[in-house]
Design an enzyme around this catalytic site. Sequence first.
Site, mmCIF file in Angstrom:
data_model
loop_
_atom_site.group_PDB
_atom_site.id
_atom_site.type_symbol
_atom_site.label_atom_id
_atom_site.label_comp_id
_atom_site.label_asym_id
_atom_site.label_seq_id
_atom_site.Cartn_x
_atom_site.Cartn_y
_atom_site.Cartn_z
ATOM 1 N N ASP A 1 -43.636 125.068 -58.652
ATOM 2 C CA ASP A 1 -43.159 124.261 -59.758
ATOM 3 C C ASP A 1 -43.902 124.754 -60.998
ATOM 4 O O ASP A 1 -44.973 125.356 -60.893
ATOM 5 C CB ASP A 1 -43.477 122.784 -59.480
ATOM 6 C CG ASP A 1 -43.219 121.913 -60.688
ATOM 7 O OD1 ASP A 1 -42.060 121.886 -61.157
ATOM 8 O OD2 ASP A 1 -44.172 121.274 -61.167
ATOM 9 N N ASP B 1 -44.080 122.934 -64.608
ATOM 10 C CA ASP B 1 -44.707 121.945 -65.473
ATOM 11 C C ASP B 1 -45.632 121.021 -64.695
ATOM 12 O O ASP B 1 -45.213 120.350 -63.753
ATOM 13 C CB ASP B 1 -43.636 121.118 -66.184
ATOM 14 C CG ASP B 1 -42.685 122.001 -66.972
ATOM 15 O OD1 ASP B 1 -43.160 122.681 -67.888
ATOM 16 O OD2 ASP B 1 -41.482 122.032 -66.648
ATOM 17 N N ASP C 1 -46.630 119.176 -58.316
ATOM 18 C CA ASP C 1 -47.515 118.150 -58.871
ATOM 19 C C ASP C 1 -46.889 116.766 -58.873
ATOM 20 O O ASP C 1 -47.589 115.784 -59.134
ATOM 21 C CB ASP C 1 -47.877 118.508 -60.318
ATOM 22 C CG ASP C 1 -46.724 118.262 -61.268
ATOM 23 O OD1 ASP C 1 -46.845 117.387 -62.153
ATOM 24 O OD2 ASP C 1 -45.677 118.934 -61.129
#
Length: 231
Positions: free
Chosen positions: A12, A14, A171
């Site tokens: 991922d 961001d 995240d």
Amino acid sequence: MSDLGDLSVIFDLDGTLVDSEPNYYEATRQMLAGHGVPGFTWAEHERFVGISTLETVTLLRDRHGLRPSVAELLAETNRHYLELARTRTHVYPEMRKFVELLAAEGVALAVASGSSPEAIEAILAGTGLDTCLRVVVSADEVPHGKPAPDVFLEAARRLGAAPADCVVLEDAAPGAAAAHAAGMRCIAIPYVAAQADAPEFGTAELLLRGGQADFTARAAYDWLVRPVRSD
């Protein structure tokens, strides 16, 4: 020869590779303020961590009764964001080390993100990560964003990898859910520490409750190369 065999790693973007959330927050705040909705807070923004900009804008348009179309609001938000992303995006140092370590080992790498293709390109180019991360999938290119598995499955397809041979770094809870739905192992590094107990993170094979503070490139690499227990 790498000790990682046929492994592929999908990141991922961001909040995982880069701390871009402050830029997304500021872009969203500017968009809302421009349409008469002041006072958008960081706490409000945290509720949208892990979903695409398109979904965020759609929800905010409905919530605040904004008159412009979703497409217009999305374009405006992305314009604000790109101005920030090119020069103000911070790469987590240990994540950069991890990417470079895997690239040096010849591991197949990809980025699968809810951001637009333009935003992903701006960040990767602006941070220099594009030299190692050349396979990129945006949620704009697949039918459904996270928590659906589409972006991760498309990344695996482009890498020529079986989902079972892929490890995802995420995240956000929707991303962890997407990795699980894709049949991929997941290293979860919660951006919002208070969300570490979310059930979606419970599906991750490795959960670093302290987020980036708990992540090191060497420890993550060692976890990847350890034998997988069959029980």
